[in-house]
Design a protein around this motif. Structure first.
Motif, PDB file in Angstrom:
ATOM      1  N   LYS A 115       0.835  -1.208   0.000  1.00 28.77           N
ATOM      2  CA  LYS A 115       0.000   0.000   0.000  1.00 28.77           C
ATOM      3  C   LYS A 115       0.867   1.253   0.000  1.00 28.77           C
ATOM      4  O   LYS A 115       0.701   2.139  -0.837  1.00 28.77           O
ATOM      5  CB  LYS A 115      -0.907   0.018   1.247  1.00 28.77           C
ATOM      6  CG  LYS A 115      -1.665  -1.267   1.484  1.00 28.77           C
ATOM      7  CD  LYS A 115      -2.528  -1.190   2.721  1.00 28.77           C
ATOM      8  CE  LYS A 115      -1.762  -1.043   4.020  1.00 28.77           C
ATOM      9  NZ  LYS A 115      -1.056  -2.240   4.454  1.00 28.77           N
ATOM     10  N   SER A 116       1.807   1.319   0.956  1.00 29.06           N
ATOM     11  CA  SER A 116       2.653   2.513   1.047  1.00 29.06           C
ATOM     12  C   SER A 116       3.510   2.661  -0.197  1.00 29.06           C
ATOM     13  O   SER A 116       3.693   3.771  -0.707  1.00 29.06           O
ATOM     14  CB  SER A 116       3.575   2.434   2.267  1.00 29.06           C
ATOM     15  OG  SER A 116       2.818   2.395   3.437  1.00 29.06           O
ATOM     16  N   THR A 117       4.040   1.548  -0.692  1.00 33.29           N
ATOM     17  CA  THR A 117       4.898   1.619  -1.876  1.00 33.29           C
ATOM     18  C   THR A 117       4.127   2.224  -3.047  1.00 33.29           C
ATOM     19  O   THR A 117       4.649   3.070  -3.781  1.00 33.29           O
ATOM     20  CB  THR A 117       5.429   0.219  -2.222  1.00 33.29           C
ATOM     21  OG1 THR A 117       6.053  -0.322  -1.055  1.00 33.29           O
ATOM     22  CG2 THR A 117       6.430   0.275  -3.338  1.00 33.29           C
ATOM     23  N   MET A 143      -2.753  10.016   2.022  1.00 35.32           N
ATOM     24  CA  MET A 143      -2.646   9.870   3.474  1.00 35.32           C
ATOM     25  C   MET A 143      -2.203   8.448   3.780  1.00 35.32           C
ATOM     26  O   MET A 143      -2.887   7.488   3.446  1.00 35.32           O
ATOM     27  CB  MET A 143      -3.985  10.175   4.144  1.00 35.32           C
ATOM     28  CG  MET A 143      -4.488  11.578   3.839  1.00 35.32           C
ATOM     29  SD  MET A 143      -6.112  11.887   4.550  1.00 35.32           S
ATOM     30  CE  MET A 143      -5.650  12.665   6.074  1.00 35.32           C
ATOM     31  N   ASP A 144      -1.022   8.315   4.420  1.00 36.62           N
ATOM     32  CA  ASP A 144      -0.476   6.993   4.719  1.00 36.62           C
ATOM     33  C   ASP A 144      -0.653   6.691   6.201  1.00 36.62           C
ATOM     34  O   ASP A 144       0.148   7.124   7.017  1.00 36.62           O
ATOM     35  CB  ASP A 144       1.003   6.937   4.320  1.00 36.62           C
ATOM     36  CG  ASP A 144       1.551   5.520   4.422  1.00 36.62           C
ATOM     37  OD1 ASP A 144       0.780   4.604   4.781  1.00 36.62           O
ATOM     38  OD2 ASP A 144       2.749   5.334   4.139  1.00 36.62           O
ATOM     39  N   GLU A 145      -1.695   5.990   6.536  1.00 34.90           N
ATOM     40  CA  GLU A 145      -2.011   5.630   7.923  1.00 34.90           C
ATOM     41  C   GLU A 145      -1.823   6.812   8.870  1.00 34.90           C
ATOM     42  O   GLU A 145      -1.106   6.711   9.853  1.00 34.90           O
ATOM     43  CB  GLU A 145      -1.134   4.456   8.381  1.00 34.90           C
ATOM     44  CG  GLU A 145      -1.216   3.284   7.423  1.00 34.90           C
ATOM     45  CD  GLU A 145      -0.747   1.979   8.054  1.00 34.90           C
ATOM     46  OE1 GLU A 145      -0.813   1.862   9.279  1.00 34.90           O
ATOM     47  OE2 GLU A 145      -0.318   1.090   7.298  1.00 34.90           O
ATOM     48  N   PRO A 146      -2.497   7.933   8.590  1.00 33.44           N
ATOM     49  CA  PRO A 146      -2.236   9.139   9.385  1.00 33.44           C
ATOM     50  C   PRO A 146      -2.699   9.009  10.828  1.00 33.44           C
ATOM     51  O   PRO A 146      -2.240   9.757  11.684  1.00 33.44           O
ATOM     52  CB  PRO A 146      -3.048  10.217   8.659  1.00 33.44           C
ATOM     53  CG  PRO A 146      -4.139   9.476   7.985  1.00 33.44           C
ATOM     54  CD  PRO A 146      -3.555   8.157   7.590  1.00 33.44           C
TER      55      PRO A 146
HETATM   56 MG   LIG Z   1       2.846   1.313   4.949  1.00 33.99          MG
END
Ligand SMILES: [Mg+2]
Ligand SMILES: Nc1ncnc2c1ncn2[C@@H]1O[C@H](COP(=O)(O)OP(=O)(O)OP(=O)(O)O)[C@@H](O)[C@H]1O
Lengths: 361, 288
Positions: A43-45, A158-161
C-alpha cells in the motif's frame, strides 16, 4: 473520457522482491479511495510511487491525463499526510502551514489569509503560534493536514495518518477528515490496515495482498460479494468450512461436507473440477439458528452449541459441527427466543440463498 | 528564532536541592581544581605580580604590534579552520547519516582512525605533502598547472590546511549526531510541499542542524585558538600563533609574567565565545 488519476500496471521491485506487481486503478475526481491490506502488502509503496519517492519499475501514473512520472515530487503539486509526525520542528504551527506557500513565493497577504483559513478548516484557530512539540499527536496530524491542503492540491495522499492515535481520537479525526473531504472536494487516497476505518471513510476500497489488488469496490460490495477467499477473510468476520466439489455447473457448484451431507447450487469464485477441495464461507451474522432436523427444518448444517456470549446488542454463539468444524454466529439480542439457546444444545444452521459462497482451494 | 524554543517542553518548577550523584562527580571536580584551576590562578597571579605588581604585562602585550599580530593570526587561522571544517564536514556528516550501512561504517572508521592516529605522525605526514618538493607541488607542476612550487609550508596556509584536517572529526561527530536525529520523512514532506532541494536544505536542513553546527564550530574554534603542535611544525617563525608565542616567552625568554598575560587573554576570549554560544544555542541541546 479520461479519469482523474489513472494508475496503469505499475510494478515496483526492491532487488528480487516485488513490493507492488502490476497494479492498475482508476480514480475519479473528488473520490475518497482507501488502500486496505495487511502489513507489507504494498500500500505505502504504491502511494510513494504516486508521491514520487519511488520510481516504478514498470507502468505509468497519469494525473488528469498527463504522466507525472517525469516530474520530481516537489513539482507534482500533491498533498500528503504521513504516518509519522513530519511537521517541521523548528517552525510554529502557522509557519508549518505557510511553508508550501512560502516556497512557492506567494504574497504575504495571501499566505496569512490562507493559513488562517486552513487552521479554521482543521479547527486549530488558537494554535497558530505553538511549536509542534507543544501539540498532541492528534493536533500534529491536523496541522499536517492543514499544511498538505494549504496549496489546494487536487490530490491528497494519506499513509495511515491516524495509526499512532488512540481509538477515540482516531474516530474523532475520521469525522473531521470526512467533513474536510466534503468541504474541499479534494480527491483522497487513504492507506490503512484497519478495515473499519476503510469502510467508514471511503467511497471505494482497493484491497491489497502480496503487492496486488485483490478487489476494488464499495465497502459493501467487498463484504457482500468477495471475489476471493482473501477478500472474504479480510473484510468482516467469516466462517470457513472445508468441503469437496460434487458437481459444477457454470458459476455454481454442489458440495459435500465432511459428514457426507450435500449442499446444492452455491456460487463459486472460479472453475474447479469435481472432487477438488473448496471452502464454504458464510458470515456469522447471516446464519440462523433453528431446532434440529424435523420435517420442517430448513436445509443447512447441524451443529452443537459450545458457547454463548452476550455482548449488549448482540449474542455471539460458538458452534461445533459433527466433524469438528468451528462456526460463529452473531445475532441481535432481540431476535432470540425468550428461552435462548443453551450450551450443549443441538441446532440446525441455515441461511438465505446467496449468503453462502464457495472458494476453490 | 532559535531551536531552543522548539526543544523546550514546559516542565513543572522543581524545588532547589543538591543534584543527585554529586558525590560521584566529586573526584572529577577535585582533579579539575588541582590540574586546571590552580595552575590558571598561579599564572594569573604571576601575570599581575611579575616582575612587579601591576598591569604592565597586559599593557605591554596590547602595546606591541608583534603580539597583536600574533593574536590576529590566531583568530584568522581559527576562524578559517572553523569555516573550512563546516564546509568540508557537513557533506561528510550527511553522508554518514544517510549512506547504506557498509559505506557509512567504512567512512566512520576512516574518521575515527584518523582521529586516533598520533597527532605528530599526522602533522609530519602533512609536512611531506606540503613541502616545496612535496607530493602536492610535484603533482601540480607535473600537470603544468604551476611553474614554481607554491609556498604551502612554514606559513599560515600550511597551518590552516593541517589544522583543518586535524579538526575535521570534531566537526563531523556532533554534526552527524544532529543530522541522524532528524526524521528523514521531514524532507519527503518538504519535497511534496513543493520545496526544491536547495529550499529543503536552507529552510529545513540548516535550521534543524544549527545546534550541531554551533556545537562543532565552538569546539573547533576554541581548540584551534590554543593549538600548538601543528602551528609549530607547519607554521613559520614570522607568523606565529598565540600558543607558540606563550611557549617561546616561557622557554626562551623566561618571561612568565607576559606569558601569563597572553594565556589569560586567550582564556578570556574563549570564555566570551562560549558565553555567546550558550546565549544563542542553549546548553547541551545539540540533540533536541
Ligand atoms: Mg505502509
Ligand atoms: N525501501 C525498501 N527497500 C526494500 N524493500 C522495501 C522497501 N520499502 C518496502 N519494501 C518491501 O516492500 C513490501 C511492501 O511494503 P509497503 O511498505 O508498501 O507495505 P504496506 O502495505 O505499506 O505495509 P504496512 O501496512 O506495514 O505499512 C514489503 O515486503 C517491504 O518489506
Amino acid at each position: 473520457m479520461t479519469c482523474f488519476l489513472d494508475i496503469r500496471g505499475i510494478t515496483k521491485s526492491f532487488g528480487k522482491v516485488a513490493a507492488v506487481s502490476d497494479v492498475s486503478l482508476e480514480i475519479a475526481r473528488g473520490e475518497f479511495m482507501t488502500f486496505l491490506g495487511p502489513s507489507g502488502s504494498g500500500k505505502s509503496t504504491t502511494l510513494y510511487m504516486i508521491a514520487g519517492f519511488f520510481d516504478p519499475s514498470a507502468g505509468d501514473i497519469r494525473l488528469e491525463g498527463r504522466s507525472i512520472l517525469r516530474e520530481p515530487s516537489n513539482r507534482r503539486n500533491i498533498g500528503m499526510v504521513f504516518q509519522r509526525y513530519t511537521l517541521f520542528p523548528h517552525l510554529s504551527v502557522a509557519e508549518n502551514v505557510a511553508f508550501p506557500l512560502r516556497v512557492r513565493r506567494r504574497p504575504a497577504a495571501e499566505i496569512a489569509r490562507k493559513v488562517e483559513q486552513m487552521l479554521a478548516l482543521v479547527r486549530l484557530e488558537g494554535f497558530a503560534d505553538r511549536m509542534p512539540a507543544q501539540l498532541s499527536g492528534g493536533q500534529q496530524q491536523r496541522v499536517a493536514l492543514a499544511r498538505a491542503l494549504a496549496y489546494d492540491p487536487p490530490l491528497l495522499l494519506m499513509d495511515e495518518p491516524l495509526s499512532a492515535l488512540d481509538k477515540k481520537l482516531r474516530e474523532e479525526i475520521q469525522v473531521e477528515i470526512r467533513r474536510i473531504h466534503r468541504e474541499t472536494g479534494v480527491t483522497i487516497l487513504y492507506v490503512t490496515h484497519d478495515q473499519e476505518e476503510a469502510l467508514s471513510l471511503s467511497d471505494r476500497v482497493a484491497l491489497f495482498n502480496h503487492g496486488r489488488i485483490e478487489q476494488v469496490g464499495k465497502g459493501r460490495d467487498l463484504y457482500e460479494a468477495p471475489r476471493t477467499r482473501f477478500v472474504a477473510g479480510f473484510v468482516g468476520h467469516s466462517n470457513f468450512l472445508d468441503c469437496t466439489i460434487a458437481a459444477h455447473a457454470g458459476e455454481r457448484a454442489d458440495i459435500v461436507l465432511p459428514d457426507g451431507s450435500r449442499l446444492p447450487e452455491l456460487p463459486i469464485d472460479r472453475q474447479a473440477p469435481v472432487g477438488a477441495a473448496a471452502r464454504l464461507m458464510i458470515r456469522p451474522d447471516r446464519l440462523r439458528i433453528s431446532s434440529p432436523a424435523g420435517a420442517d427444518a430448513p436445509a443447512g448444517i447441524d451443529a452443537v452449541l459450545s458457547d454463548a456470549t452476550f455482548i449488549g446488542e448482540t449474542f455471539h454463539f460458538a458452534l461445533t459441527t459433527a466433524w469438528g468444524g468451528a462456526l460463529n454466529v452473531r445475532m441481535p439480542s432481540h431476535t432470540l427466543p425468550p428461552a435462548g439457546h443453551g450450551v450443549g444444545q443441538r441446532v440446525r444452521l441455515s441461511w438465505a440463498p446467496g449468503d453462502a459462497r464457495l472458494f476453490a482451494e | 528564532m532559535t531551536l531552543s524554543h522548539a526543544a523546550h517542553v514546559p516542565s513543572p518548577a522543581r524545588p532547589r536541592r543538591l543534584p543527585a550523584g554529586l558525590a560521584a562527580v566529586t573526584p572529577a571536580f577535585a582533579l579539575v581544581a588541582v590540574v586546571f584551576v590552580l595552575p590558571v590562578l598561579a599564572l594569573l597571579l604571576r601575570s599581575v605580580l611579575e616582575p612587579e605588581p601591576g598591569l604592565q604585562n597586559y599593557a605591554a602585550f596590547f602595546a606591541s604590534t608583534t603580539y597583536l599580530k600574533v593574536l590576529g593570526n590566531t583568530f584568522l587561522v581559527a576562524a578559517t579552520v572553523t569555516v573550512a571544517t563546516v564546509l568540508l564536514g557537513f557533506p561528510v556528516a550527511w553522508f554518514l547519516a544517510i549512506a547504506p550501512g557498509f559505506w557509512s561504517r567504512l567512512l566512520f572508521a576512516v574518521v575515527i582512525l584518523s582521529m586516533w592516529t598520533n597527532l605528530l605522525a599526522r602533522t609530519y605526514a602533512w609536512m611531506v605533502l606540503l613541502q616545496r618538493t612535496g607530493l602536492i607541488n610535484r603533482t601540480l607542476m607535473n600537470l603544468g598547472l604551476i611553474s614554481e612550487p607554491l609556498p604551502l609550508i612554514n606559513n599560515l596556509v600550511g597551518v590552516t590546511i593541517g589544522m583543518t584536517y586535524i579538526m575535521l572529526p570534531f566537526m563531523i561527530l556532533p554534526l552527524h549526531a544532529t543530522i541522524r536525529s532528524i526524521d528523514p520523512s521531514v524532507f519527503q514532506a518538504a519535497s511534496l510541499c513543493g520545496a526544491s532541494r536547495w529550499q529543503a536544505f536552507t529552510r529545513v536542513m540548516l535550521p534543524l542542524t544549527a545546534t550541531g553546527i554551533a556545537a562543532g564550530a565552538l569546539m573547533v574554534f576554541v581548540m584551534s585558538l590554543g593549538y600548538f603542535i601543528t602551528p609549530a611544525l607547519l607554521g613559520g617563525t614570522s607568523n606565529m600563533m598565540l600558543a607558540e608565542l606563550i611557549a617561546q616567552l616561557v622557554q626562551s625568554l623566561l618571561d612568565w609574567g607576559l606569558a601569563g598575560a597572553a594565556a589569560l587573554v586567550l582564556l578570556v576570549v574563549t570564555l566570551a565565545i562560549y558565553a555567546v554560544q550558550l546565549r544563542f544555542f542553549g546548553f547541551g541541546q545539540a540533540r533536541s
